[in-house]
Design an enzyme around this catalytic site. Structure first.
Site, mmCIF file in Angstrom:
data_model
loop_
_atom_site.group_PDB
_atom_site.id
_atom_site.type_symbol
_atom_site.label_atom_id
_atom_site.label_comp_id
_atom_site.label_asym_id
_atom_site.label_seq_id
_atom_site.Cartn_x
_atom_site.Cartn_y
_atom_site.Cartn_z
ATOM 1 N N SER A 12 0.840 -1.201 0.000
ATOM 2 C CA SER A 12 0.000 0.000 0.000
ATOM 3 C C SER A 12 0.875 1.252 0.000
ATOM 4 O O SER A 12 1.606 1.483 -0.958
ATOM 5 C CB SER A 12 -0.981 -0.043 1.169
ATOM 6 O OG SER A 12 -1.945 0.983 1.059
ATOM 7 N N HIS A 62 -8.947 0.611 0.741
ATOM 8 C CA HIS A 62 -8.865 -0.323 -0.382
ATOM 9 C C HIS A 62 -10.202 -0.994 -0.711
ATOM 10 O O HIS A 62 -10.280 -2.213 -0.884
ATOM 11 C CB HIS A 62 -7.781 -1.374 -0.124
ATOM 12 C CG HIS A 62 -6.423 -0.770 0.044
ATOM 13 N ND1 HIS A 62 -5.771 -0.122 -0.974
ATOM 14 C CD2 HIS A 62 -5.610 -0.680 1.133
ATOM 15 C CE1 HIS A 62 -4.610 0.334 -0.533
ATOM 16 N NE2 HIS A 62 -4.493 0.011 0.753
#
Length: 308
Positions: free
Chosen positions: A94, A202
């Site tokens: 990420s 996400h």
């Protein structure tokens, strides 16, 4: 030996992380100073301070982890004469992708700090506090979990992270995540752990944040990285800066395909991975895979000085 370098994401932070770097390496000290200057904020004081709530604010956490990761990499370069070209591939979990891009000279450190500050703010603001949630689901495979979500007809729940064998993370509205956690235990006997986050990262609920980030990133220059980045979204090596920029924006609302990323490393004969940054979350994930990729963590002076 074919090697990759990987950088951790949110959840790896802890108070005092990287303090040993600042105290032992001038190159690392300069990283913290540059990030503080870029943000016009004393982020170092938060990192080395005693207020965990401040550190855990997403807008602080993201640039803080990146700063510590790059301070670690700069110390490694200075102490062991290591260069980014000594690695075949890079990746980040990420926000760790930004650390990878700084290390591979695709974006400037100061720019990464500014973008991550904005990214954190946008992700936090996309969903009001308390309305979103995330949970790690243990000892399940992604196909079974995907099927269960579809069967139960949840409107917001998505698999946000496919981390490694036996560990997925789900995101969505708090009410639906709370409900599916109960159902997973009752019907599939699967344990879930609620994550201490303030937004559902996400997943589709983050699309407004991605749009905000896209508009903000227009003014920042990206170059092609010195070594390919294995993207969280595509799970393959990316060489071109424009495509990487697009994937960074998509990553905000897309699944983090870390299991596929490690699979890509294996398929491309990577034998060693170096986790550069706070904690050892990625090192622990590597241990859960059947194929052999040795993973070394760099999170203290001894790790750096013992690196070979």
């Amino acid at each position: 030996m074919t090697k990759c370098i990987v950088f951790p994401g949110q959840g790896s932070q802890y108070l005092g992380m990287g303090k040993y770097l600042k105290e032992n390496f001038d190159v690392s000290k300069r990283v913290f100073e540059e990030v503080d200057s870029a943000l016009n904020q004393n982020l170092s004081k938060i990192i080395f301070g005693e207020d965990v709530k401040k550190l855990n604010l997403t807008e602080n956490t993201q640039p803080a982890i990146m700063a510590v990761s790059i301070a670690t990499f700069e110390a490694l370069k200075k102490e062991k004469a290591v260069n980014i070209s000594d690695f075949n591939l890079c990746a980040g979990h990420s926000l760790g992708e930004y650390s990878a891009l700084v290390a591979s000279e695709s974006i400037k450190l100061s720019d990464a700090a500014k973008i991550l500050k904005k990214r954190g703010q946008a992700m936090q603001n996309a969903v009001p506090v308390g309305e979103g949630s995330m949970a790690a689901v243990l000892n399940t495979d992604i196909d079974s979990l995907e099927k269960f979500i579809l069967e139960k007809n949840f409107q917001t729940v998505e698999i946000s992270n496919d981390n490694c064998p036996g560990q997925c993370v789900i995101s969505g509205s708090k009410s639906e995540v709370d409900e599916i956690v109960i159902l997973l235990k009752e019907e599939l006997k699967k344990k879930s752990i609620s994550l201490p986050v303030s937004a559902p990262f996400h997943c589709s609920m983050m699309k407004p944040a991605a749009e905000e980030l896209k508009n903000y990133m227009v003014d920042f220059k990206f170059s092609d990285p010195k070594i390919p980045l294995v993207s969280n979204v595509s799970a393959k090596a990316e060489h071109l800066s424009d495509e990487i920029k697009n994937l960074l924006i998509k990553c905000v609302f897309s699944r983090v395909k870390w299991r596929d990323t490690v699979g890509y490393f294996s398929n491309n004969k990577i034998l060693e991975a170096v986790e550069c940054g706070p904690g050892k979350a990625l090192t622990n994930m590597f241990k859960r895979f059947e194929f052999e990729i040795k993973c070394l963590k760099l999170d203290n002076v001894e790790d750096i000085r013992n690196y070979e």
